[in-house]
Each structure stands twice: as C-alpha cells, then as structure tokens.
Design an enzyme around this catalytic site. Sequence first.
Site, PDB file in Angstrom:
ATOM      1  N   GLU A   1       3.091   0.752  -1.867  1.00  0.00           N
ATOM      2  CA  GLU A   1       2.994  -0.678  -2.222  1.00  0.00           C
ATOM      3  C   GLU A   1       1.981  -1.401  -1.349  1.00  0.00           C
ATOM      4  OE1 GLU A   1       4.430  -0.689  -5.397  1.00  0.00           O
ATOM      5  OE2 GLU A   1       3.564  -2.486  -4.569  1.00  0.00           O
TER       6      GLU A   1
HETATM    7  C1  LIG Z   1       6.441   8.829  -2.304  1.00  0.00           C
HETATM    8  C2  LIG Z   1       5.310   8.013  -2.837  1.00  0.00           C
HETATM    9  C3  LIG Z   1       5.523   7.190  -3.940  1.00  0.00           C
HETATM   10  C4  LIG Z   1       4.465   6.462  -4.473  1.00  0.00           C
HETATM   11  N1  LIG Z   1       4.663   5.712  -5.621  1.00  0.00           N
HETATM   12  C5  LIG Z   1       3.586   5.177  -6.249  1.00  0.00           C
HETATM   13  C6  LIG Z   1       3.710   4.591  -7.555  1.00  0.00           C
HETATM   14  O1  LIG Z   1       4.798   4.514  -8.134  1.00  0.00           O
HETATM   15  N2  LIG Z   1       2.592   4.118  -8.148  1.00  0.00           N
HETATM   16  C7  LIG Z   1       1.362   4.188  -7.560  1.00  0.00           C
HETATM   17  O2  LIG Z   1       0.388   3.763  -8.170  1.00  0.00           O
HETATM   18  N3  LIG Z   1       1.214   4.718  -6.311  1.00  0.00           N
HETATM   19  C8  LIG Z   1       2.292   5.216  -5.657  1.00  0.00           C
HETATM   20  N4  LIG Z   1       2.148   5.789  -4.418  1.00  0.00           N
HETATM   21  C9  LIG Z   1       0.846   5.790  -3.785  1.00  0.00           C
HETATM   22  C10 LIG Z   1       0.776   4.827  -2.620  1.00  0.00           C
HETATM   23  O3  LIG Z   1       0.826   3.502  -3.066  1.00  0.00           O
HETATM   24  C11 LIG Z   1      -0.491   5.166  -1.818  1.00  0.00           C
HETATM   25  O4  LIG Z   1      -0.223   6.384  -1.155  1.00  0.00           O
HETATM   26  C12 LIG Z   1      -0.887   4.076  -0.855  1.00  0.00           C
HETATM   27  O5  LIG Z   1      -1.319   2.948  -1.563  1.00  0.00           O
HETATM   28  C13 LIG Z   1      -1.987   4.520   0.106  1.00  0.00           C
HETATM   29  O6  LIG Z   1      -3.037   5.162  -0.555  1.00  0.00           O
HETATM   30  P1  LIG Z   1      -3.559   6.587  -0.024  1.00  0.00           P
HETATM   31  O7  LIG Z   1      -2.361   7.455   0.100  1.00  0.00           O
HETATM   32  O8  LIG Z   1      -4.644   7.039  -0.887  1.00  0.00           O
HETATM   33  O9  LIG Z   1      -4.078   6.303   1.428  1.00  0.00           O
HETATM   34  P2  LIG Z   1      -5.572   5.725   1.835  1.00  0.00           P
HETATM   35  O10 LIG Z   1      -5.885   4.533   1.009  1.00  0.00           O
HETATM   36  O11 LIG Z   1      -6.538   6.853   1.849  1.00  0.00           O
HETATM   37  O12 LIG Z   1      -5.263   5.267   3.308  1.00  0.00           O
HETATM   38  C14 LIG Z   1      -5.162   6.170   4.402  1.00  0.00           C
HETATM   39  C15 LIG Z   1      -5.033   5.365   5.697  1.00  0.00           C
HETATM   40  O13 LIG Z   1      -6.162   4.524   5.854  1.00  0.00           O
HETATM   41  C16 LIG Z   1      -5.784   3.188   5.994  1.00  0.00           C
HETATM   42  N5  LIG Z   1      -6.743   2.323   5.323  1.00  0.00           N
HETATM   43  C17 LIG Z   1      -7.325   2.493   4.116  1.00  0.00           C
HETATM   44  N6  LIG Z   1      -8.136   1.476   3.838  1.00  0.00           N
HETATM   45  C18 LIG Z   1      -8.081   0.632   4.881  1.00  0.00           C
HETATM   46  C19 LIG Z   1      -8.698  -0.610   5.205  1.00  0.00           C
HETATM   47  N7  LIG Z   1      -9.525  -1.225   4.366  1.00  0.00           N
HETATM   48  N8  LIG Z   1      -8.386  -1.180   6.379  1.00  0.00           N
HETATM   49  C20 LIG Z   1      -7.518  -0.616   7.225  1.00  0.00           C
HETATM   50  N9  LIG Z   1      -6.906   0.559   6.992  1.00  0.00           N
HETATM   51  C21 LIG Z   1      -7.183   1.172   5.829  1.00  0.00           C
HETATM   52  C22 LIG Z   1      -4.406   3.088   5.333  1.00  0.00           C
HETATM   53  O14 LIG Z   1      -3.656   2.010   5.874  1.00  0.00           O
HETATM   54  C23 LIG Z   1      -3.820   4.440   5.675  1.00  0.00           C
HETATM   55  O15 LIG Z   1      -3.262   4.396   6.962  1.00  0.00           O
HETATM   56  C24 LIG Z   1       3.209   6.506  -3.855  1.00  0.00           C
HETATM   57  C25 LIG Z   1       3.010   7.314  -2.732  1.00  0.00           C
HETATM   58  C26 LIG Z   1       4.029   8.068  -2.240  1.00  0.00           C
HETATM   59  C27 LIG Z   1       3.759   8.987  -1.066  1.00  0.00           C
END
Ligand SMILES: Cc1cc2nc3c(=O)[nH]c(=O)nc-3n(C[C@H](O)[C@H](O)[C@H](O)COP(=O)(O)OP(=O)(O)OC[C@H]3O[C@@H](n4cnc5c(N)ncnc54)[C@H](O)[C@@H]3O)c2cc1C
Length: 602
Positions: free
Chosen positions: A449
């Site tokens: 989220e």
């Molecule tokens: C169990 C689970 C359920 C989920 N359910 C859903 C769902 O129902 N629907 C859906 O669409 N998604 C869902 N997600 C996805 C989830 O919302 C994403 O994992 C999350 O938004 C982060 O994206 P990412 O994993 O690609 O991490 P990234 O975006 O690659 O981020 C990696 C790290 O970099 C940091 N970061 C990235 N950009 C910045 C920035 N600009 N400034 C500072 N820090 C930054 C982040 O804070 C994080 O620490 C789910 C994920 C999991 C694991």
Amino acid sequence: MWTWQAAVADIQHLLLHVLGAPARWAAQPAFADLDGDTAAAVLSEAGRFAAEVIAPLNAPGDQQGCRWSADGVRTPDGFAAAYQAFVAGGWPALAIAPEHGGQGLPQALNAALFEMLAGANHGWTMYPGLLHGACEVVMHHGVSALRERYLAKLVSGEWLGTMALTEPQAGSDLGAVRTRAEPVDGAVPANGVAVRVSGSKIFISGGDQDLTDNIVHLVLCRIAGTGLPDAPAGSKGLSLALVPKFMPDGSRNSVVCDGIEHKLGIHGSATCQLRFDQAQGWLIGEPHRGLAAMFLMMNAARLHVAVQGVGHLDAALQNASAYAAERQQMRAPQRPAGSTAGAGGDPIAWHPATRRTLMTLRARTDACRTLALWTALWLDEAEHHPDASHRAAAAGHVALLTPVAKALFTELGHRSADEALQVFGGYGYVREYGIEQTLRDSRIAMIYEGTNEIQAIDLVQRKLLDDGGARAQALMAVLAEEAARCAAVPDLVEFGQALDAQLAAWRQALAQLQAGRGDDADYPLRVADDMLAGVGHALMAWAWARIALAASNPAQAPVAGRPAADWLASARFGLQWLLPQAQVHWQRVGQRTAALPWLASA
Ligand SMILES: Cc1cc2nc3c(=O)[nH]c(=O)nc-3n(C[C@H](O)[C@H](O)[C@H](O)COP(=O)(O)OP(=O)(O)OC[C@H]3O[C@@H](n4cnc5c(N)ncnc54)[C@H](O)[C@@H]3O)c2cc1C
C-alpha cells in the site's frame, strides 16, 4: 499458545466516550439515527465474530497456507466457511450507503471491525480487506451498466475485488506500468468502453481464491491500440479497467493465475502472479485518469493497513502480557500491591524491564487505536457533514493523517511484535507460542500500500509543503484545543505542556523544511521519515492527552473493562517514557546540512 480476545470494551470506550463519536454522528444526517448503544452492540458482535470465527483459523491457516494448481488457488481449510459467515452476517456492507445496498454505518465502525479482524487473523482479513475500496471505485467511477452488473455483488460480498497495480518493473513507481488496454473494435476510449487487457501483474492479494464464485479485478493499465495516440508517459497516462474472472455469460475470462508467492508471513493470503491475455474488460473512470480513480481505493486501503498495525499491536500486547503473567523467573525487587510471591520465582511481568515493555505496548496500542478511530471519524465527516466548509476541513485532516497512520501504526505494530517476542525469551522464537507468526505477519504492512518511505514522502511533499503548510496549521489548531483543556486541569498540566511542545517542534520543523527546500531539493526527502515520526509522536501526545482528560472526567468514565486509573496510567507512561523519542526525530529534521554520503558500493 497464541491467544487473542477482541478488545471490545477498549474500542467502545475510546470511540464512544474518549472521542465522543455519538455527538459527532448526531450532527450528520446520514448517521443521525445511530446512538451509542447501537454502535456498542455492533462492536460487540464484530468482536464476537472475530474471536469465535476468525481467530481460531489464524495459526492453522499460517501452517497450512494457500495451495496453487493450474485449476486455481485453494485457501486454508476453514477460510471459505468463515468468509460465508462474514457475508451472511452482512459485514461486507457495513459502511456502504443504504442506497447501494449497504447498512450505512460509519467508517469508524468499519475501521474497528477491521482492526479486530486483522488482530485475529491478518491472512484471512486480506480477502475482504479491499472490498470497501473496490465498491467505492465502482460506485463513483463505473458507468451505469458496470454498476448494475457488479456493485450489488461486491457490496454483499458475494464477489470479491482485487487491486491489480504492481508489475515486475512497476512497484513504488506506478508510472512504469505497462499492462495494455485496447478498445474493442477500434472504439474511442471512454469510460465504460470495452477493452482487451494484456500484461502481467505480480503480488496481487486475492488474485485467485476459492472463497467467491467470481473475482472483480481493478487493473491499472495504459490505453493502446492501432490509430490511437500513445498514452502520456508516466503516471499521467494510466487508466483503470474492470476485468472479471468470469464474464457475465458465465464463460471464463483469460485472466490466469500463474503462481503464488512463498513468503515470510500471511501464509493464508494468496499473493498471486496474474497474466491477462487479451482479457475482456471495461474502462472504469476517464481515460488516463486511472490513478485518480484508483486513489479512492488506495486511500481506503491505506487506512485499512493502518488498522492492521493496530491489530498487531494489540495481539502483541495480549500475548506478551498473558505469557509474562504465567512465566516465573527469579525474584522481582517489588511486587504489585496485594499479591504474594510465587513459589519458585516471581512472574516475569513483575520485573521492571518486562513491566516497561508491557506498558510500552499498552500505551502505544491506546494511542494508535485512538488516532485510527479519530481519522475514521474525520473520514465520515469529510463525506457526510452537512456543512461544506467542515467537509473540506475534515478532508484536509484525513489527507494528512492517512500517511502518518499507515506508516506509524504499521511500524509500531511490527516493532511491538518484536518486543513482545522478547518477553517470551526462547519460547518466543519457536512456533508453539505463536508470537513469531505475529512478527512475520506484521512485517508486510510496512511494505505494501505504498512502502512507509513512500508514505513519508507523500506526507512531506504533498500534505505538508505543497499547500504552504495550510493543512498542517489547520490540524495543529485542532490538536492545540486539547492542550488548552489539559492546562485547565491541575493534574494534567504536564500533558498540555508536552503537547504544546510537540506542536511547537512541528511548526519549527515545517518552517525549516519550507526554508531549506529551495536550496537543496534533496533535503525534505532525506528527513521525510523523521518528519513523519515527529508528527506521529505529536499525534500520540494528543491521543494521550485526550485519554487522560477522559479518565479525569466522571462523565466519560469507562462503562466496562479497564478502570479510568488504568487508562490514565497508560497515558502518563506514554508521555513520560515514549514521547522523549520525538526529540531525536525533530532534531534530525533540523539537520539541514548533515551530509548523507553515498555508500561506496552504490
Ligand atoms: C504480500 C504482498 C501483498 C501485496 N498485495 C498487493 C496488491 O494486492 N496489489 C498490488 O498492486 N500490489 C500488491 N503488493 C505489492 C506492493 O504494493 C509493493 O511490493 C510495494 O508497493 C513496493 O513495491 P516493490 O516491491 O516493487 O518495491 P520498490 O518500489 O522496488 O522499492 C524497494 C525499496 O526502495 C524504496 N523506494 C522506492 N522508491 C523510492 C523513492 N522514490 N524514495 C524513497 N524510497 C524509495 C522503497 O521504499 C523500498 O524500500 C503486495 C506485495 C506483497 C509482498
């Protein structure tokens, strides 16, 4: 053995007495008929359902987990029957307006329901967790044909919805979404137009499951097609499509679940990889305005995740305090009045270090729960208050409070689960006592989220700086009223002083950010996490003041559960032991020139 009871008496006290919800509801025609007794009865019934039906599935659901096959996902034993009971009880429609088939109760009661469900069983609660948001999207953005086909089934809970945003290359950066939506037969893209959707989504909660006969996917995508101009790059070119698992004629749509994730926690929740292969769907909302439409769902979901944090806090507190009362080790320097020494040793709950941990969990739970319910009360007023200027002010408060609530409560939920585990010693590390599940399950709430870092950026850039600080000043004026009330009660002067000091620190930090961002665009981002934590502590100072004021007023006395003195002791502990931490965060925000070196390997 993991233990959980619904904190109904505490929630009733906070919502109905400390926050004075009935008087606020009385001012809103939508809730004018809702009195405190009815709300208390709804909360009792919600607590009974969470404790008797949902909590018993928590540990078994974790151990069995979800199972994938090409035929579909199977949720843990008992999940489907529990979901049917949830639907039969009318819980999905609790806070949906009666004209759409709902019960028309306030969001504040829905927030309390979902806090209890998440505390009882986070994995199960993931399935209905997005339902309210999905209903809002279809209600507010769907054309009438889509509303007629899908809204009633979502409101009743007969069908569940998903929020399909994330793709392998598009996590925090939703502007990188590539899933395509091609209008059928070359139609001009418009709200309600039929599209063929192609692309891959990952991490989709409830993307497949065996609880409902159909699943309504709300898919973030980009309009594409021969003869159409390219959708604008980035988040401005995103659209939203509704794609059902089964089409209205009963045929299977080409949405395929290719697998589920094997993850740290919430094993009972299916986290799915979805493939849309020319799947049939319809645009929902205006073309290229998909993110605005999705924000309705995301905001509801953020508050929902915030209350998951409160649920974990409460579960951590309950389990740690139950264990600490039983486990005996060594003699404690003092024992509680009226108790006798144990045979072999004293309960570890009597040792000062453990007492401090338990009170930390207690004071955090009280403060975060108060703030969650308060945010939900503003959310109701933003929608239903008869006075337009009040609605606008309430919406401003919600906008600011939501990212803080999401990040603060989920961080404290997870940290508290960790501290609770420590109370168990080695027994906390093994599966039998269940606290390790709370630690694992609570971790995801800090990530999805919008990660907590993304919440902090949202707070600082959009909610604090972009409007010149207007929203912050408006909220601080409301908070300051509590400080003035405390100043008038001799025993509570320290609460008023502490809150005033927090508000002064917040104002100063805001001024520092406003002054510093021009020269150094990096600066607000460097300190965003600390700014959020500072604001979070100021809000907790407010909550403890509010709780203390109620505890000192016989007219607001708890009708059940903990006595007023217990609430006051928790609030005072928060003030004296937890609030000093705020200083660290405010100090870091003020370090405008502190270097942030590059890690050599980065
Ligand atoms: C169990 C689970 C359920 C989920 N359910 C859903 C769902 O129902 N629907 C859906 O669409 N998604 C869902 N997600 C996805 C989830 O919302 C994403 O994992 C999350 O938004 C982060 O994206 P990412 O994993 O690609 O991490 P990234 O975006 O690659 O981020 C990696 C790290 O970099 C940091 N970061 C990235 N950009 C910045 C920035 N600009 N400034 C500072 N820090 C930054 C982040 O804070 C994080 O620490 C789910 C994920 C999991 C694991």
